[in-house]
Design an enzyme around this catalytic site. Structure first.
Site, mmCIF file in Angstrom:
data_model
loop_
_atom_site.group_PDB
_atom_site.id
_atom_site.type_symbol
_atom_site.label_atom_id
_atom_site.label_comp_id
_atom_site.label_asym_id
_atom_site.label_seq_id
_atom_site.Cartn_x
_atom_site.Cartn_y
_atom_site.Cartn_z
ATOM 1 N N SER A 18 11.445 -40.127 21.949
ATOM 2 C CA SER A 18 10.660 -39.405 20.955
ATOM 3 C C SER A 18 11.547 -38.867 19.842
ATOM 4 O O SER A 18 11.222 -38.972 18.662
ATOM 5 C CB SER A 18 9.888 -38.257 21.618
ATOM 6 O OG SER A 18 8.881 -38.760 22.456
ATOM 7 N N GLU A 19 12.673 -38.259 20.219
ATOM 8 C CA GLU A 19 13.628 -37.790 19.225
ATOM 9 C C GLU A 19 15.058 -37.901 19.730
ATOM 10 O O GLU A 19 15.313 -37.803 20.945
ATOM 11 C CB GLU A 19 13.379 -36.325 18.837
ATOM 12 C CG GLU A 19 12.568 -36.131 17.576
ATOM 13 C CD GLU A 19 11.091 -36.146 17.880
ATOM 14 O OE1 GLU A 19 10.307 -36.385 16.943
ATOM 15 O OE2 GLU A 19 10.718 -35.922 19.031
ATOM 16 N N THR A 20 15.947 -38.084 18.784
ATOM 17 C CA THR A 20 17.375 -37.880 18.993
ATOM 18 C C THR A 20 17.791 -36.733 18.100
ATOM 19 O O THR A 20 17.511 -36.739 16.898
ATOM 20 C CB THR A 20 18.185 -39.141 18.641
ATOM 21 O OG1 THR A 20 17.815 -40.202 19.533
ATOM 22 C CG2 THR A 20 19.675 -38.872 18.766
#
Length: 268
Positions: A45-47
């Site tokens: 979903s996110e880094t």
């Protein structure tokens, strides 16, 4: 160039639950194309990318596989977990992001990590976009919006669990995403989050949207402390506290992976 990377499951106390985020801490920013490429390769979903100022002060940026994100709660929780783990003496740290400002993070004695965010209360809409109504299989009873997403309010939590989305229709609402929510019997409220334009079909757990959900449900329920559950396939538990113009969102996190990535940054 070798860079340390950690992957953490956020808003869960059990591995393979909550929402996974990758965390990378550097002494100077990588180039934006490289950060975006790493996030796309990670396909989480996110880094989160942190620029270290001191052991307890960092700038932070978040990238989904598709684009840079203004604000991400679960990757902030994952980042704080990694920093606290690297520096066991720390109990508080400060993060800064352009769109959010200062974020004060506390490692509580009960194991929860508490994040102090600005409140982003949604406002009612007079005109509801057709793409929102056509993009959700069940018609909401009310729709609001803040600077992040449309809030589709339902009367029954079963509606949230059974609801289907049409990602193509919801993508037309860009740059806004869509959160669906209802009061819950087991928790104070539940939600699901759809973001086909900015990240993917459905986000497992979305800390940022609770800076809008918590004020909404706090007013409706007459409470300043609320327990929220994001009812995705992985699921996630969030503890929310209203504090004036701030919302304190707390959660657990568990480690999944620590390693090193080999990247080549091309000449600018």
């Amino acid at each position: 160039m070798q860079i340390e990377i950690d992957i953490v499951d956020a808003f869960t106390s059990a591995q393979f639950g909550g929402n996974s985020a990758a965390v990378i801490i550097t002494e100077k920013w990588l180039s934006e194309p490289l950060m975006q490429s790493i996030a796309a390769q990670n396909n989480l979903s996110e880094t989160a990318f942190l620029l270290k100022r001191s052991d307890s002060e960092y700038h932070i940026r978040w990238f989904s596989p598709l684009t840079e994100i203004d604000f991400c709660g679960h990757a902030t929780l994952a980042s704080a977990f990694v920093v606290f783990r690297k520096h066991p003496h720390l109990k508080v740290l400060d993060l800064f992001a352009e769109a959010v400002g200062e974020m004060h993070i506390t490692h509580r004695g009960d194991g929860l990590i508490a994040m102090n965010f600005p409140s982003r209360t949604p406002q009612p809409l007079a005109n509801i976009p057709c793409d929102l109504l056509e993009g959700l299989s069940i018609t909401p009873r009310e729709v609001l919006r803040n600077n992040q997403a449309y809030f589709a309010i339902y009367a029954e939590e079963e509606d949230i669990l059974q609801l289907q989305q049409d990602p193509a229709r919801l993508a037309n609402l860009a740059p806004y995403d869509v959160v669906v929510t209802a009061q819950s019997r087991q928790y104070d409220f539940i939600s699901r989050y759809f973001w086909p334009t900015n990240g993917g079909a459905e986000d497992p757990v979305t800390g940022s949207i609770h800076t809008g959900l918590a004020p909404y449900w706090g007013e409706k329920l007459g409470r300043s402390n609320l327990i929220a559950f994001q009812a995705s396939k992985r699921g996630g538990l969030l503890h929310c506290q209203l504090d004036g113009e701030r919302v304190i969102i707390s959660g657990n996190a568990v480690p999944y992976l620590s390693g090193v990535i080999d990247v080549v940054e091309k000449d600018k």
